[in-house]
Write a protein that holds these residues in place. Sequence first.
Motif, PDB file in Angstrom:
ATOM      1  N   SER A  10       1.479  -4.557   5.210  1.00 16.11           N
ATOM      2  CA  SER A  10       0.838  -4.929   6.476  1.00 16.11           C
ATOM      3  C   SER A  10      -0.252  -5.973   6.262  1.00 16.11           C
ATOM      4  CB  SER A  10       0.293  -3.693   7.191  1.00 16.11           C
ATOM      5  OG  SER A  10      -0.668  -3.031   6.408  1.00 16.11           O
ATOM      6  N   GLU A  12      -3.840  -3.019  14.037  1.00 20.10           N
ATOM      7  CA  GLU A  12      -3.619  -4.057  13.020  1.00 20.10           C
ATOM      8  C   GLU A  12      -2.345  -4.853  13.314  1.00 20.10           C
ATOM      9  OE1 GLU A  12      -5.851  -2.057   9.132  1.00 20.10           O
ATOM     10  OE2 GLU A  12      -3.677  -2.174   9.134  1.00 20.10           O
ATOM     11  N   TYR A  13      -1.237  -4.133  13.561  1.00 19.84           N
ATOM     12  CA  TYR A  13       0.020  -4.854  13.809  1.00 19.84           C
ATOM     13  C   TYR A  13      -0.024  -5.619  15.140  1.00 19.84           C
ATOM     14  CZ  TYR A  13       2.871  -3.551   9.788  1.00 19.84           C
ATOM     15  OH  TYR A  13       3.401  -3.455   8.529  1.00 19.84           O
ATOM     16  N   GLY A  34       2.752   7.125  -5.280  1.00 18.16           N
ATOM     17  CA  GLY A  34       1.860   6.255  -4.502  1.00 18.16           C
ATOM     18  C   GLY A  34       0.531   6.124  -5.233  1.00 18.16           C
ATOM     19  N   ALA A  51      -2.166   7.848  -5.170  1.00 25.93           N
ATOM     20  CA  ALA A  51      -2.685   9.112  -5.727  1.00 25.93           C
ATOM     21  C   ALA A  51      -1.895   9.509  -6.969  1.00 25.93           C
ATOM     22  CB  ALA A  51      -2.625  10.220  -4.671  1.00 25.93           C
ATOM     23  N   LEU A  79      -6.328   7.120   3.043  1.00 26.71           N
ATOM     24  CA  LEU A  79      -6.350   5.698   2.691  1.00 26.71           C
ATOM     25  C   LEU A  79      -5.898   5.546   1.247  1.00 26.71           C
ATOM     26  CD1 LEU A  79      -9.857   4.788   4.126  1.00 26.71           C
ATOM     27  CD2 LEU A  79      -7.659   3.983   5.005  1.00 26.71           C
ATOM     28  N   ASN A 124       4.174  14.679   3.693  1.00 34.16           N
ATOM     29  CA  ASN A 124       5.508  14.937   3.122  1.00 34.16           C
ATOM     30  C   ASN A 124       5.509  16.231   2.312  1.00 34.16           C
ATOM     31  OD1 ASN A 124       6.516  12.429   4.037  1.00 34.16           O
ATOM     32  ND2 ASN A 124       5.733  11.382   2.220  1.00 34.16           N
ATOM     33  N   GLY A 142       2.238  12.205  -0.341  1.00 30.36           N
ATOM     34  CA  GLY A 142       1.952  11.246   0.728  1.00 30.36           C
ATOM     35  C   GLY A 142       2.362  11.684   2.122  1.00 30.36           C
ATOM     36  N   GLY A 162       4.980   4.134  -3.578  1.00 28.21           N
ATOM     37  CA  GLY A 162       4.679   4.866  -2.346  1.00 28.21           C
ATOM     38  C   GLY A 162       4.510   3.966  -1.135  1.00 28.21           C
ATOM     39  N   GLY A 220      14.068  11.330  -8.284  1.00 28.23           N
ATOM     40  CA  GLY A 220      14.773  12.412  -7.615  1.00 28.23           C
ATOM     41  C   GLY A 220      13.811  13.152  -6.702  1.00 28.23           C
ATOM     42  N   GLU A 266       9.490  10.688  -8.587  1.00 28.20           N
ATOM     43  CA  GLU A 266       9.505   9.866  -7.372  1.00 28.20           C
ATOM     44  C   GLU A 266      10.897   9.906  -6.750  1.00 28.20           C
ATOM     45  OE1 GLU A 266       7.307   8.065  -5.337  1.00 28.20           O
ATOM     46  OE2 GLU A 266       9.213   8.015  -4.236  1.00 28.20           O
ATOM     47  N   ARG A 294       0.821  10.023  11.422  1.00 27.76           N
ATOM     48  CA  ARG A 294       1.657  10.305  10.252  1.00 27.76           C
ATOM     49  C   ARG A 294       1.664  11.796   9.961  1.00 27.76           C
ATOM     50  NH1 ARG A 294       3.162   5.691   7.564  1.00 27.76           N
ATOM     51  NH2 ARG A 294       3.338   6.675   5.519  1.00 27.76           N
TER      52      ARG A 294
HETATM   53  C1  LIG Z   1       0.961   0.367   7.977  1.00 28.41           C
HETATM   54  C2  LIG Z   1      -0.045   0.998   7.068  1.00 28.41           C
HETATM   55  C3  LIG Z   1      -1.178   0.286   6.711  1.00 28.41           C
HETATM   56  C4  LIG Z   1      -2.119   0.840   5.847  1.00 28.41           C
HETATM   57  N1  LIG Z   1      -3.219   0.105   5.509  1.00 28.41           N
HETATM   58  C5  LIG Z   1      -4.114   0.610   4.628  1.00 28.41           C
HETATM   59  C6  LIG Z   1      -5.226  -0.178   4.196  1.00 28.41           C
HETATM   60  O1  LIG Z   1      -5.400  -1.305   4.622  1.00 28.41           O
HETATM   61  N2  LIG Z   1      -6.083   0.361   3.296  1.00 28.41           N
HETATM   62  C7  LIG Z   1      -5.904   1.608   2.788  1.00 28.41           C
HETATM   63  O2  LIG Z   1      -6.725   2.030   1.942  1.00 28.41           O
HETATM   64  N3  LIG Z   1      -4.883   2.387   3.198  1.00 28.41           N
HETATM   65  C8  LIG Z   1      -3.981   1.914   4.088  1.00 28.41           C
HETATM   66  N4  LIG Z   1      -2.920   2.676   4.494  1.00 28.41           N
HETATM   67  C9  LIG Z   1      -2.821   4.060   4.025  1.00 28.41           C
HETATM   68  C10 LIG Z   1      -2.210   4.138   2.640  1.00 28.41           C
HETATM   69  O3  LIG Z   1      -0.980   3.464   2.580  1.00 28.41           O
HETATM   70  C11 LIG Z   1      -2.014   5.604   2.272  1.00 28.41           C
HETATM   71  O4  LIG Z   1      -3.238   6.278   2.471  1.00 28.41           O
HETATM   72  C12 LIG Z   1      -1.603   5.756   0.830  1.00 28.41           C
HETATM   73  O5  LIG Z   1      -0.365   5.136   0.590  1.00 28.41           O
HETATM   74  C13 LIG Z   1      -1.491   7.245   0.457  1.00 28.41           C
HETATM   75  O6  LIG Z   1      -1.187   7.343  -0.878  1.00 28.41           O
HETATM   76  P1  LIG Z   1      -0.457   8.622  -1.442  1.00 28.41           P
HETATM   77  O7  LIG Z   1      -0.330   8.413  -2.920  1.00 28.41           O
HETATM   78  O8  LIG Z   1      -1.124   9.842  -0.971  1.00 28.41           O
HETATM   79  O9  LIG Z   1       0.975   8.657  -0.754  1.00 28.41           O
HETATM   80  P2  LIG Z   1       2.133   7.592  -0.579  1.00 28.41           P
HETATM   81  O10 LIG Z   1       1.695   6.216  -0.808  1.00 28.41           O
HETATM   82  O11 LIG Z   1       2.761   7.941   0.716  1.00 28.41           O
HETATM   83  O12 LIG Z   1       3.137   7.949  -1.756  1.00 28.41           O
HETATM   84  C14 LIG Z   1       3.764   9.195  -1.822  1.00 28.41           C
HETATM   85  C15 LIG Z   1       5.013   9.065  -2.667  1.00 28.41           C
HETATM   86  O13 LIG Z   1       5.554  10.367  -2.863  1.00 28.41           O
HETATM   87  C16 LIG Z   1       6.967  10.301  -2.782  1.00 28.41           C
HETATM   88  N5  LIG Z   1       7.463  11.633  -2.443  1.00 28.41           N
HETATM   89  C17 LIG Z   1       7.252  12.343  -1.304  1.00 28.41           C
HETATM   90  N6  LIG Z   1       7.842  13.544  -1.370  1.00 28.41           N
HETATM   91  C18 LIG Z   1       8.475  13.595  -2.578  1.00 28.41           C
HETATM   92  C19 LIG Z   1       9.260  14.572  -3.216  1.00 28.41           C
HETATM   93  N7  LIG Z   1       9.530  15.745  -2.635  1.00 28.41           N
HETATM   94  N8  LIG Z   1       9.756  14.281  -4.450  1.00 28.41           N
HETATM   95  C20 LIG Z   1       9.495  13.102  -5.052  1.00 28.41           C
HETATM   96  N9  LIG Z   1       8.746  12.125  -4.478  1.00 28.41           N
HETATM   97  C21 LIG Z   1       8.231  12.373  -3.258  1.00 28.41           C
HETATM   98  C22 LIG Z   1       7.213   9.271  -1.700  1.00 28.41           C
HETATM   99  O14 LIG Z   1       8.509   8.724  -1.794  1.00 28.41           O
HETATM  100  C23 LIG Z   1       6.108   8.252  -1.998  1.00 28.41           C
HETATM  101  O15 LIG Z   1       6.577   7.259  -2.893  1.00 28.41           O
HETATM  102  C24 LIG Z   1      -1.944   2.143   5.349  1.00 28.41           C
HETATM  103  C25 LIG Z   1      -0.813   2.881   5.712  1.00 28.41           C
HETATM  104  C26 LIG Z   1       0.131   2.313   6.550  1.00 28.41           C
HETATM  105  C27 LIG Z   1       1.359   3.110   6.914  1.00 28.41           C
END
Ligand SMILES: Cc1cc2nc3c(=O)[nH]c(=O)nc-3n(C[C@H](O)[C@H](O)[C@H](O)COP(=O)(O)OP(=O)(O)OC[C@H]3O[C@@H](n4cnc5c(N)ncnc54)[C@H](O)[C@@H]3O)c2cc1C
Length: 496
Positions: A65, A203-204, A27, A29, A331, A287, A160, A55, A128, A48, A284
């Motif tokens: 969204s 939002e939705y 994702g 991050a 976010l 994970n 995430g 993500g 994986g 991933e 939420r």
């Molecule tokens: C409906 C909705 C609307 C949103 N709107 C906004 C917005 O307008 N603005 C904003 O800034 N943020 C928004 N967000 C929040 C934003 O999507 C998240 O904060 C962001 O995606 C977090 O990033 P991340 O990299 O931490 O995790 P994620 O994006 O969740 O990515 C994590 C990744 O890790 C992978 N993963 C997990 N566990 C494992 C494992 N054991 N092995 C391998 N891979 C794994 C997952 O498959 C995923 O691909 C929204 C969220 C939602 C649900």
Amino acid sequence: MTNVSAAYGGQSVASAQNYDLVVIGSGPAGEKGAAQAAYFGKRVALVERDPVLGGASCNTGTLSSKTLRESALALSGFHSRELFGVDLAVRRGATVQDFLRHERRVVSAERDAIVANVRRHEIDTYHGLASFADPHTVRVDTEGEEPVFLRGEVILIASGSSPQRPSQFGFDHNRVWDSDQIVNLGFMPGRLAVIGGGVIGCEYACTFAALGVDVYLVDGRTELLDFLDRDVWAVLEKAMIALGVRFMKGERVLECVAGEDGVSLSLSSGRAVEVDAVLVAAGRVANTAHLNLDAAGLKADERGRIGVSEHYQTAVKHIYAAGDVVGFPALASTSMEQARLAMVDAFDLKYKKSAATVLPLGVFTIPEVSVAGETEDSLRAKGIPYVAGRALYDANARGKIIGDREGLLKLLFREHDMKLLGVSVVGESASELVHIGVMALMLEADHSLFIETCFNYPTLGQLYKYATYDAMGRPERGVEGEMAPSESSSLSESAS
Ligand SMILES: Cc1cc2nc3c(=O)[nH]c(=O)nc-3n(C[C@H](O)[C@H](O)[C@H](O)COP(=O)(O)OP(=O)(O)OC[C@H]3O[C@@H](n4cnc5c(N)ncnc54)[C@H](O)[C@@H]3O)c2cc1C
């Protein structure tokens, strides 16, 4: 090292491939953390579990969204309605395909961009499920294949979060969706219940209401989005009601019965709601359940979150965590910044030493809301005397042109020296407009910045000048503000 080969079906931790950095999750991050380290010459592996990178942000959350919101605005003729005083919507019976088409294009293009970024930085990608074999080794399991072991000098957990699924809802029914499933909705409901009035729920609710869907927004709380000042929320709530959202506050769903023709909800007040579909947006959970954190010497809290320092270092020195997995603010924008900062610390990159001191928060309701810095509540809690200045879109030339009658920009200044402390915007382009305030907050500017700045005319940017005049003209300032009646807000309520 103990012999773990037997436990892993012949593969061995000792034969692991070596990397400077192993990242779990692709994702915002994971992608940005991996790219940051690779840019500075580190050998990076990115794991991933999904078949696609990006993500929740790219595939189910942020982008989807926001694109669906834009499609709803376009298909419903929303902006035209305001401009011409008549409902010009020709597509209110929009099909699911109409609704999803643009989302599919945007998501696919962004996925391609992420893959290209990963390739450009020569990051090795593994598809994986990742879990810890020991504090330095990540095991990657792919169905039907032998596990792969990756050894990282540094490990970044960026796994995430996923939607929380309360037990009273049967998510395997095609009328009951969480916020991941809604991007694959199979039909357009005539009536939709949105359970949960947080950011995603609000939002939705707006997106579907704009399409002409009857939306019921159910939440156990009586105050929604309580991080917003109540006058800002009042503008949003009024606009959402005008859009057709029916608020059912102080209500919990006791039972959800989904059938072939619809869904019946029994609420805590005794009321019942009949709808075509239900969207559950009940928070939420991080994970971490599959990560085998024990093997790394780490623990998660009851919502799966991992504790980190200000540099996003976990309790184990070489393991970092960033993004939703560490919790608030969760976010996409902050997740990227946290991961970059973590990598700077892990590899001593001498590039960026601290996280942004000001984090804007955008809520993509209709209208948008965005805030940065302090709110009236937070200033009261800290006992800091302040002056509020407001400017209404309706009194602004650009606001009149675009037909936004309700929008509001509000600035909060420290009373004794007029240093800017907070900005809130509700209205068209709020999530962009707030950045002027963010820059001013980052620079620790005072009112004079807005007074001395020349803004384009006619623009919403001018709201900053007039909100400043409004604050300066308040009796508690003892200053005769340079109020321009046609542009200034008519609000005169004192704030200190
Ligand atoms: C409906 C909705 C609307 C949103 N709107 C906004 C917005 O307008 N603005 C904003 O800034 N943020 C928004 N967000 C929040 C934003 O999507 C998240 O904060 C962001 O995606 C977090 O990033 P991340 O990299 O931490 O995790 P994620 O994006 O969740 O990515 C994590 C990744 O890790 C992978 N993963 C997990 N566990 C494992 C494992 N054991 N092995 C391998 N891979 C794994 C997952 O498959 C995923 O691909 C929204 C969220 C939602 C649900």
